[in-house]
Write a protein that holds these residues in place. Structure first.
Motif, PDB file in Angstrom:
ATOM      1  N   SER A  18      -6.478   7.691  -2.000  1.00  0.00           N
ATOM      2  CA  SER A  18      -6.025   6.570  -1.767  1.00  0.00           C
ATOM      3  C   SER A  18      -5.137   6.586  -0.412  1.00  0.00           C
ATOM      4  O   SER A  18      -5.312   5.694   0.292  1.00  0.00           O
ATOM      5  CB  SER A  18      -4.698   6.273  -3.026  1.00  0.00           C
ATOM      6  OG  SER A  18      -4.024   5.207  -2.690  1.00  0.00           O
ATOM      7  N   GLU A  43     -14.781   9.662  -7.829  1.00  0.00           N
ATOM      8  CA  GLU A  43     -14.560   9.280  -6.423  1.00  0.00           C
ATOM      9  C   GLU A  43     -13.406  10.380  -6.063  1.00  0.00           C
ATOM     10  O   GLU A  43     -13.217  10.497  -4.637  1.00  0.00           O
ATOM     11  CB  GLU A  43     -13.863   7.917  -6.305  1.00  0.00           C
ATOM     12  CG  GLU A  43     -12.709   7.864  -7.111  1.00  0.00           C
ATOM     13  CD  GLU A  43     -12.862   7.378  -8.904  1.00  0.00           C
ATOM     14  OE1 GLU A  43     -14.214   7.430  -9.138  1.00  0.00           O
ATOM     15  OE2 GLU A  43     -12.214   6.912  -9.437  1.00  0.00           O
ATOM     16  N   GLY A  50      -7.828   6.268   2.446  1.00  0.00           N
ATOM     17  CA  GLY A  50      -8.254   4.787   2.455  1.00  0.00           C
ATOM     18  C   GLY A  50      -7.149   4.182   3.361  1.00  0.00           C
ATOM     19  O   GLY A  50      -7.512   3.053   4.078  1.00  0.00           O
ATOM     20  N   PHE A  51      -5.925   4.509   2.831  1.00  0.00           N
ATOM     21  CA  PHE A  51      -4.732   3.678   3.692  1.00  0.00           C
ATOM     22  C   PHE A  51      -4.689   3.892   5.148  1.00  0.00           C
ATOM     23  O   PHE A  51      -4.573   2.981   5.887  1.00  0.00           O
ATOM     24  CB  PHE A  51      -3.613   4.195   3.247  1.00  0.00           C
ATOM     25  CG  PHE A  51      -2.197   3.485   3.908  1.00  0.00           C
ATOM     26  CD1 PHE A  51      -1.722   2.478   3.671  1.00  0.00           C
ATOM     27  CD2 PHE A  51      -1.383   4.664   4.349  1.00  0.00           C
ATOM     28  CE1 PHE A  51      -0.650   1.832   4.526  1.00  0.00           C
ATOM     29  CE2 PHE A  51      -0.201   3.957   5.048  1.00  0.00           C
ATOM     30  CZ  PHE A  51       0.076   2.470   4.804  1.00  0.00           C
ATOM     31  N   ARG A  53      -6.586  11.431  -6.711  1.00  0.00           N
ATOM     32  CA  ARG A  53      -6.558  10.114  -6.625  1.00  0.00           C
ATOM     33  C   ARG A  53      -5.725   9.621  -5.298  1.00  0.00           C
ATOM     34  O   ARG A  53      -6.013   8.885  -4.627  1.00  0.00           O
ATOM     35  CB  ARG A  53      -6.109   9.406  -7.952  1.00  0.00           C
ATOM     36  CG  ARG A  53      -6.185   7.975  -7.785  1.00  0.00           C
ATOM     37  CD  ARG A  53      -5.615   7.323  -9.018  1.00  0.00           C
ATOM     38  NE  ARG A  53      -6.169   7.711 -10.235  1.00  0.00           N
ATOM     39  CZ  ARG A  53      -5.850   7.658 -11.629  1.00  0.00           C
ATOM     40  NH1 ARG A  53      -4.697   6.876 -11.821  1.00  0.00           N
ATOM     41  NH2 ARG A  53      -6.608   8.033 -12.566  1.00  0.00           N
ATOM     42  N   SER A  54      -4.723  10.386  -5.588  1.00  0.00           N
ATOM     43  CA  SER A  54      -3.497  10.157  -4.322  1.00  0.00           C
ATOM     44  C   SER A  54      -4.025  10.331  -3.100  1.00  0.00           C
ATOM     45  O   SER A  54      -3.809   9.486  -1.915  1.00  0.00           O
ATOM     46  CB  SER A  54      -2.406  10.806  -4.636  1.00  0.00           C
ATOM     47  OG  SER A  54      -1.617  10.326  -5.746  1.00  0.00           O
ATOM     48  N   GLY A 112       1.626   6.854  -6.854  1.00  0.00           N
ATOM     49  CA  GLY A 112       0.872   8.056  -7.029  1.00  0.00           C
ATOM     50  C   GLY A 112       1.543   9.383  -7.019  1.00  0.00           C
ATOM     51  O   GLY A 112       1.186  10.366  -8.004  1.00  0.00           O
ATOM     52  N   MET A 144       2.187   1.672  -3.413  1.00  0.00           N
ATOM     53  CA  MET A 144       1.093   2.343  -4.277  1.00  0.00           C
ATOM     54  C   MET A 144       1.068   3.807  -4.214  1.00  0.00           C
ATOM     55  O   MET A 144       0.795   4.613  -4.987  1.00  0.00           O
ATOM     56  CB  MET A 144       0.002   1.485  -4.045  1.00  0.00           C
ATOM     57  CG  MET A 144      -0.182   0.085  -4.674  1.00  0.00           C
ATOM     58  SD  MET A 144      -1.576  -0.827  -4.149  1.00  0.00           S
ATOM     59  CE  MET A 144      -3.011   0.191  -4.933  1.00  0.00           C
ATOM     60  N   ALA A 145       0.952   4.235  -2.813  1.00  0.00           N
ATOM     61  CA  ALA A 145       0.902   5.412  -2.455  1.00  0.00           C
ATOM     62  C   ALA A 145       2.025   6.334  -3.197  1.00  0.00           C
ATOM     63  O   ALA A 145       1.683   7.409  -3.723  1.00  0.00           O
ATOM     64  CB  ALA A 145       0.703   5.719  -1.070  1.00  0.00           C
ATOM     65  N   ARG A 165       0.648  -1.246  -0.019  1.00  0.00           N
ATOM     66  CA  ARG A 165      -0.120  -0.018  -0.127  1.00  0.00           C
ATOM     67  C   ARG A 165       0.911   1.322  -0.056  1.00  0.00           C
ATOM     68  O   ARG A 165       0.381   2.301  -0.657  1.00  0.00           O
ATOM     69  CB  ARG A 165      -0.964  -0.082   1.255  1.00  0.00           C
ATOM     70  CG  ARG A 165      -2.211  -0.802   1.204  1.00  0.00           C
ATOM     71  CD  ARG A 165      -3.008  -1.017   0.265  1.00  0.00           C
ATOM     72  NE  ARG A 165      -3.701   0.143   0.359  1.00  0.00           N
ATOM     73  CZ  ARG A 165      -4.611   0.608   1.080  1.00  0.00           C
ATOM     74  NH1 ARG A 165      -5.417  -0.619   1.759  1.00  0.00           N
ATOM     75  NH2 ARG A 165      -5.392   1.751   1.134  1.00  0.00           N
TER      76      ARG A 165
END
Length: 224
Positions: free
Chosen positions: A56, A106, A59-60, A52-53, A16, A12-13, A9
């Protein structure tokens, strides 16, 4: 969540944010005489990647802490410059400059949820007026350092999500049968969007005031 999942995760961040950095690097190297269309599209791409970042990373945070920390969205609103205020006849909302519409909605969660938190926080302290017949005035304020080509068409800006939140807290309904919508654009010291909700009888006075102070720095002040 085990360490391997957390590491995935995190990476992925990172990807981004690297994407945002690359777009900003591209913008820098388009100067000093960029093609207006290419520059605008690259800036738009950077903004959408940033949205988007943000979603995300929230959410993390939620998954790693077992829930959103208390007061997080109020803090997010303060960081973003979101503010809600009101008088007996007006509701004022300040949000960051609205972005172009897109199919994937989103990303706008980064703005909508803190706005809801701002309304909740204000409502806990003071009463909000409730309108059944009103005018919604949206001031699109652009940084005066930007070129005139930075100004977007009104119908190309995402506003529905913001209006839904405002209607929830201070309007009977946002149907055209009950409210009028007024847009205006001006350049000032920083980009933002100012929204004022008022009874229809108050609109002429509001409009007159705005016309007199179009060169003022953007600031959030209650009107009487």
């Amino acid at each position: 969540m085990n360490s391997d999942m957390l590491l995935n995760r995190i990476r992925m961040a990172q990807q981004g944010l690297i994407g945002v950095h690359k777009k900003l690097y591209t913008l820098e190297h388009l100067l000093p005489s960029p093609d207006p269309v290419q520059f605008a599209e690259t800036a738009k791409s950077a903004a959408l990647l940033s949205e988007r970042s943000t979603a995300s990373l929230r959410g993390f945070l939620f998954t790693t802490t077992g829930g959103m920390p208390n007061g997080y969205y109020q803090q997010a609103a303060a960081v973003q410059g979101i503010k809600v205020s009101a008088t007996d006849d007006y509701v004022f909302v300040r949000v960051p400059a609205l972005l172009p519409k897109k199919k994937a909605t989103e990303g706008f969660k980064f703005l909508v949820v803190p706005l809801q938190a701002s309304f909740e926080e204000y409502r806990r302290q003071r009463a909000l007026p409730h309108f059944s017949d009103c005018v919604i005035c949206i001031e699109h304020i652009y940084d005066r350092c930007l070129p005139i080509t930075a100004v977007r068409d009104y119908d190309n800006l995402e506003f529905k999500s913001i209006l839904d939140v405002i209607a929830l807290y201070c309007m009977k309904d946002d149907t055209g049968a009950l409210c009028d919508l007024y847009h205006t654009t001006r350049f000032s010291y920083a980009s933002c969007t100012m929204i004022s909700v008022m009874p229809k009888k108050s609109f002429p006075a509001w409009l007159s005031t705005q016309m007199r102070f179009t060169d003022d720095p953007p600031q959030f002040a209650e009107k009487s």
